[in-house]
Design an enzyme around this catalytic site. Structure first.
Site, PDB file in Angstrom:
ATOM      1  N   SER A 239      20.794  44.667  38.943  1.00 18.76           N
ATOM      2  CA  SER A 239      20.824  45.433  40.194  1.00 18.76           C
ATOM      3  C   SER A 239      21.535  44.622  41.264  1.00 18.76           C
ATOM      4  O   SER A 239      21.860  43.448  41.062  1.00 18.76           O
ATOM      5  CB  SER A 239      19.400  45.759  40.645  1.00 18.76           C
ATOM      6  OG  SER A 239      18.799  44.589  41.169  1.00 18.76           O
ATOM      7  N   LYS A 240      21.753  45.255  42.385  1.00 17.14           N
ATOM      8  CA  LYS A 240      22.457  44.646  43.513  1.00 17.14           C
ATOM      9  C   LYS A 240      21.900  43.265  43.870  1.00 17.14           C
ATOM     10  O   LYS A 240      22.626  42.374  44.297  1.00 17.14           O
ATOM     11  CB  LYS A 240      22.332  45.542  44.759  1.00 17.14           C
ATOM     12  CG  LYS A 240      23.547  46.435  45.000  1.00 17.14           C
ATOM     13  CD  LYS A 240      24.516  45.842  45.991  1.00 17.14           C
ATOM     14  CE  LYS A 240      25.962  46.113  45.925  1.00 17.14           C
ATOM     15  NZ  LYS A 240      26.813  45.700  44.910  1.00 17.14           N
TER      16      LYS A 240
END
Ligand code: GLU
Length: 464
Positions: A239-240
């Site tokens: 994820s980010k």
């Protein structure tokens, strides 16, 4: 059988690094087998799909060198064909019109939830006599098998068994007659002749439902290969939080495309202990058996390491060309002819130990900068009066040197010895004079790349 693979991204944002890896696997597999690799843009979701996102996918494919065969296919443009297949299924009795309203279905679900029973909707219209059909809106549903099991013989996951009692009669056409995504994927894959569906394992459950459409239509089923998703270094889904997710962010960080391909190939696939390899090797070695069953972890250090190896192994001219592409893509000023010539001359040393294009550019400061060189703060400290005095003695001797590496080394060593100082002590002031920094390629490489006139001019600049 000719192998046909495809990448089928949904254009709803940037091109995800996971999509790039899936594209790579499909591309390698098709190219290895002399087959075709196709691109289908899954733009059926009109609310989420944007032309900008499609452009980002095309740019990403282009940057990574994933040449696909033929034109990119728009899934949305094929909606009529998807609907046609739904009507075929209806005509053959593999699908049925369901007149249940949204409210009825919602009410059923609520009751089932409250009672703690299965919320799987069983339409009463599945076996209804057409004469009992009302003149009302309907959806078209597929008649799923209700008994037994569906086994997906997955090339990565092995046999995956689904109980048919858990399959719902999925909707194929909405009440406005538009086809759903699950139908579109199957029809497109069939019409495009896709033989191998290699994709993320978030689609494994879909496969059990999609395969029923192949069976109902009597179409040849593809080989499925569901690859585990990419995880972050902490083992959680990427994820980010872990860092960049978009392919173009990696381009903008200055990783060469070949390094990215090598790294992505190793992210979930292996060939013995091989870490660093070329495209040709990847093409030769790639197989579905080498894809791991557990999620690979993204490792930025490994990417840096491979990137450095690819830069060092690159052909000088090709590397310069790719560097120019990097500058253009990131909106930086293009190189002048003189800068290009300087870089081409010095590439043999610049490309050693640079892990990305920004690092390469940093090393190339001495060729990219014009006289007079302004030393940065640290370098300025190396230019004390004593050091400048020594440089002033060195300059005339360099004027008479033959400009071979051996000769340059000997001249500098002689001057150092005359001052009872180590060669290393002279390196600082020389770096400051030639590059304006303390960190640079070796002073001899810089002299060789700059040439006699420029080297002496830069030394004279600091003396003045
Ligand atoms: N469009 C899907 C996605 O982006 C891929 C569907 C498929 O590969 O079958 O996840």
């Amino acid at each position: 059988m000719t192998v046909v693979t495809r990448i089928a991204p949904s254009p709803t944002g940037y091109m995800h690094i996971g999509t790039a890896r899936t594209a790579l696997f499909n591309w390698l597999f098709a190219r290895k087998h002399g087959g075709q690799f196709l691109l289908r843009v899954e733009d059926t979701d009109r609310e989420r799909s944007t032309p900008e996102a499609t452009d980002a996918i095309l740019r990403g494919m282009d940057w990574l060198g994933f040449d696909y065969d033929g034109e990119a296919v728009s899934q949305f443009a094929r909606a009529d064909r998807h609907a046609e297949v739904a009507h075929d299924l209806l005509a053959q009795g593999h699908a049925y019109k369901c007149f249940a309203t949204q409210e009825e279905i919602a009410a059923f679900r609520e009751e089932a939830k409250a009672a703690g029973t299965s919320t799987l909707y069983r339409s009463p219209w599945r076996d209804a006599d057409p004469s009992s059909h009302p003149d009302a809106p309907y959806v078209v549903r597929l008649k799923m098998p209700r008994d037994g099991e569906t086994v997906i013989a997955d090339a990565v996951q092995g046999d995956v068994t689904f109980k048919n009692e858990n399959l719902d009669d999925m909707v194929l056409l909405r009440s406005d007659g538009t086809p759903v995504y699950m139908l579109a994927v199957v029809v497109d894959d069939h019409d495009m002749g896709v033989t191998h569906v290699i994709r993320g394992d978030d689609h494994l459950n879909n496969a059990a439902r999609q395969i029923q459409i192949y069976r109902a239509m009597g179409w040849a089923e593809p080989v499925y290969a569901h690859i585990p998703l990419i995880h972050g270094p902490d083992g959680k889904k990427l994820s980010k939080r872990h860092g960049a997710l978009g392919v173009e962010e990696y381009r903008d960080m200055g990783y060469p495309a070949a390094a990215m391909r090598n790294y992505l190939a190793r992210l979930g696939w292996s060939h013995g202990d091989d870490e660093f390899f070329s495209d040709a090797q990847a093409r030769e070695w790639f197989d579905l058996e080498g894809i791991g069953k557990s999620p690979a972890r993204f490792d930025f250090k490994k990417l840096d390491n491979l990137s450095g190896q690819h830069i060092a192994a690159s052909d000088d001219a090709a590397l310069l060309h790719e560097l120019e592409g990097f500058l253009a893509a990131t909106g930086q000023t293009a190189l002048t002819e003189a800068q290009k010539q300087g870089m081409a001359k010095g590439m043999y040393t610049l490309k050693e130990r640079a892990k990305s294009f920004p690092e390469l550019i940093e090393k190339a400061r001495f060729v990219l900068s014009k006289r007079p060189i302004t030393p940065d703060e640290k370098a300025a400290k190396s230019l004390d009066p004593v050091s400048i005095g020594i440089l002033n003695e060195l300059t005339p001797q360099l004027r008479n040197a033959s400009w071979s590496r051996e000769d340059l080394e000997a001249v500098v060593a002689n001057v150092a010895a005359a001052h009872d100082t180590k060669l290393g002590k002279l390196a600082g002031p020389l770096r400051a004079a030639l590059a304006g920094r303390n960190v640079s390629p070796s002073v001899f490489d810089m002299m060789l790349v700059l040439g006699r006139d420029e080297t002496i001019a830069r030394l004279n600049d600091v003396a003045a």
